[in-house]
Design a protein around this motif. Sequence first.
Motif, short mmCIF file in Angstrom:
data_model
loop_
_atom_site.label_atom_id
_atom_site.label_comp_id
_atom_site.label_asym_id
_atom_site.label_seq_id
_atom_site.Cartn_x
_atom_site.Cartn_y
_atom_site.Cartn_z
N ASP A 73 -31.30 20.18 -10.04
CA ASP A 73 -31.15 19.12 -9.04
C ASP A 73 -32.45 18.35 -8.84
O ASP A 73 -32.45 17.12 -8.71
CB ASP A 73 -30.70 19.73 -7.71
CG ASP A 73 -29.19 19.91 -7.62
OD1 ASP A 73 -28.48 19.24 -8.39
OD2 ASP A 73 -28.73 20.72 -6.79
N GLU A 132 -33.46 14.17 -9.94
CA GLU A 132 -34.07 13.13 -9.11
C GLU A 132 -35.36 12.61 -9.76
O GLU A 132 -35.66 11.41 -9.69
CB GLU A 132 -34.36 13.66 -7.71
CG GLU A 132 -33.14 14.15 -6.94
CD GLU A 132 -32.09 13.08 -6.70
OE1 GLU A 132 -32.31 11.90 -7.07
OE2 GLU A 132 -31.03 13.41 -6.15
N THR A 149 -34.29 10.17 -12.36
CA THR A 149 -33.90 8.88 -11.77
C THR A 149 -35.13 8.07 -11.41
O THR A 149 -35.20 6.85 -11.66
CB THR A 149 -33.04 9.12 -10.52
OG1 THR A 149 -31.84 9.79 -10.90
CG2 THR A 149 -32.68 7.80 -9.83
N HIS A 204 -32.85 3.61 -5.37
CA HIS A 204 -32.36 3.62 -3.99
C HIS A 204 -30.90 3.18 -3.91
O HIS A 204 -30.16 3.61 -3.00
CB HIS A 204 -33.21 2.70 -3.10
CG HIS A 204 -34.54 3.29 -2.72
ND1 HIS A 204 -35.68 3.08 -3.47
CD2 HIS A 204 -34.90 4.09 -1.69
CE1 HIS A 204 -36.70 3.71 -2.90
NE2 HIS A 204 -36.25 4.34 -1.81
N ARG A 251 -26.36 9.09 -7.98
CA ARG A 251 -26.57 9.47 -6.58
C ARG A 251 -27.65 8.57 -6.00
O ARG A 251 -28.82 8.94 -5.94
CB ARG A 251 -26.97 10.95 -6.47
CG ARG A 251 -27.05 11.46 -5.03
CD ARG A 251 -27.49 12.92 -4.97
NE ARG A 251 -26.48 13.81 -5.48
CZ ARG A 251 -26.64 14.61 -6.52
NH1 ARG A 251 -27.78 14.61 -7.18
NH2 ARG A 251 -25.68 15.41 -6.93
N TRP A 282 -30.29 6.85 -3.67
CA TRP A 282 -31.10 7.56 -2.68
C TRP A 282 -30.80 7.16 -1.24
O TRP A 282 -30.87 8.00 -0.35
CB TRP A 282 -32.58 7.31 -2.97
CG TRP A 282 -33.05 7.89 -4.27
CD1 TRP A 282 -32.55 9.00 -4.91
CD2 TRP A 282 -34.11 7.39 -5.09
NE1 TRP A 282 -33.23 9.23 -6.07
CE2 TRP A 282 -34.20 8.25 -6.21
CE3 TRP A 282 -34.99 6.32 -5.00
CZ2 TRP A 282 -35.13 8.06 -7.22
CZ3 TRP A 282 -35.92 6.12 -5.99
CH2 TRP A 282 -35.99 7.00 -7.10
N SER A 336 -28.04 9.19 0.16
CA SER A 336 -27.90 10.53 -0.41
C SER A 336 -28.01 11.63 0.64
O SER A 336 -27.46 12.73 0.45
CB SER A 336 -28.93 10.75 -1.52
OG SER A 336 -30.24 10.69 -1.02
N TYR A 337 -28.70 11.37 1.74
CA TYR A 337 -28.83 12.41 2.76
C TYR A 337 -27.47 12.80 3.33
O TYR A 337 -27.29 13.92 3.82
CB TYR A 337 -29.77 11.95 3.89
CG TYR A 337 -29.24 10.84 4.75
CD1 TYR A 337 -28.58 11.11 5.94
CD2 TYR A 337 -29.40 9.50 4.38
CE1 TYR A 337 -28.10 10.09 6.74
CE2 TYR A 337 -28.92 8.48 5.16
CZ TYR A 337 -28.27 8.78 6.34
OH TYR A 337 -27.77 7.76 7.13
N SER A 380 -24.89 13.53 1.73
CA SER A 380 -24.26 14.60 0.95
C SER A 380 -24.55 15.97 1.56
O SER A 380 -23.86 16.95 1.24
CB SER A 380 -24.76 14.56 -0.50
OG SER A 380 -26.14 14.88 -0.58
N VAL A 396 -36.33 12.37 -0.82
CA VAL A 396 -35.30 12.67 -1.82
C VAL A 396 -35.59 13.97 -2.56
O VAL A 396 -34.68 14.78 -2.80
CB VAL A 396 -35.16 11.48 -2.80
CG1 VAL A 396 -34.26 11.86 -3.97
CG2 VAL A 396 -34.62 10.26 -2.07
N ALA A 404 -33.14 17.56 -2.75
CA ALA A 404 -32.46 17.99 -3.97
C ALA A 404 -32.10 19.47 -3.99
O ALA A 404 -30.94 19.82 -4.24
CB ALA A 404 -33.31 17.61 -5.19
N ARG A 428 -29.00 20.69 -1.88
CA ARG A 428 -27.62 20.56 -2.38
C ARG A 428 -27.18 21.84 -3.08
O ARG A 428 -26.05 22.31 -2.89
CB ARG A 428 -27.52 19.35 -3.31
CG ARG A 428 -27.37 18.03 -2.57
CD ARG A 428 -27.06 16.90 -3.52
NE ARG A 428 -28.26 16.47 -4.23
CZ ARG A 428 -29.12 15.58 -3.76
NH1 ARG A 428 -28.92 15.03 -2.57
NH2 ARG A 428 -30.18 15.22 -4.46
#
Length: 427
Positions: A56, A60, A63, A72, A77, A79, A82-83, A85, A307, A311, A314
């Motif tokens: 995970d 990131e 990315t 972003h 996913r 950014w 993404s919070y 999730s 971010v 990670a 998750r």
Amino acid sequence: MTTPDQAEAAARRRDEADPGHRHLFHVPPAEGGRHAEAAYLVGNSLGLQPRAARADVDAELETWATRGVSGHFTGERPWVPSYRSLTGPSAALVGASPAETVVMNSLTVNLHLLMVSFYRPTAGRDRILIEDSAFPSDSYAVRSQARHHGLDPDEVVVRLRPRPGEENLRTEDVLGHLDREGHRVALVLFGGVNYLTGELMDIPEITRAAHRAGALVGWDLAHAAGNVPLALHDWDVDFAAWCTYKYLNSGPGSLAGAFVHERHLGDPAIDRFEGWWGTDETTRFEMAPVSRPPATVEAWLVSNPPVLAMAPMRSALAIFEQVGMPALRARSVRLTGYLEELLDRIIPGRPLTVLTPRDPARRGCQLSVRIGRGGAAALTERLSREYGVVVDDREPDVIRLAPVPLYSTYHDCWRAADALARLVDPA
């Protein structure tokens, strides 16, 4: 009489019948002893790394490397949102709705941001009620909040102590204080599970009593989230905060969670410290000078979430979704009960006392043991160096053992009790 070899074999048979999910985590190697892996009984300080976490984090980083700032808004996913999730799984763990739950900042920062809103001292009602053995950061936070309002913390902060000769704070004593002095209490802020003794407080009963007295109620769930079942919404808790690096296994210093009950959401009378991530997302990038906070707990967001720190969360939260708190709690009761049985066998004649309540309903997975001769730190070091048993200490005389149901084993519990019996001589 059972021999050590027979007792060890019995522990391994229990693991075969009730295996847990150790395979999902990296377990550190043992520093000493005859076993390759540590008997890691310190998830109450830092949970183990999920094996899926590295992928995970790497995703990131990839990315960031390949998309730069466009990450972003684009990619698998993006950014910016993404919070969210993390919101649903976090809400499920604490018994809340997604609108009441957010992941942000760190624990004490969240407590401060929430106390800005919910500690509202007035003439005659300015007391903050905490337990005497509150985690030091909570003590510092409430004292500084009192000073922020121009009040004397030595007068305003009321610390409830157990009865003489007892280790744990009785619920009836908390209720009695609220019955007698509740008219002076503005805020009750307790730890859901006490960090020192492992006592699980009666969150719903204390919350009801505080509300009857006219006080607001917050809970520090650092040692409760991911450890015991929670129902913050149904229990009518006003606010709560928790870290995620202990039982939630999200990594050292990872992000924290926050809860605000839905009855407070959208209330224009509530003050908050604001930042640009707490404004309505549909107008956030208009860069307007005045915030338009949403009627959710996201109104308490201040800054864009980190971010890379999100990670591994998750991976960690996905395990809880997969296993479920009811199954984890059931295994926790069995595992901690087994450790308690083992300790009961070695304690007679030794200067050892379990501080944690014996009733499983009044504790999580941690058992705290007082060393009558002191020297907790030295004992902790020897347990690791000589036997590969990792526990922690609270000087001068308490060690804490936490068989975490996700990854600890019955064999870990046996190793800890066996090592204690070898290192602590009879009185």
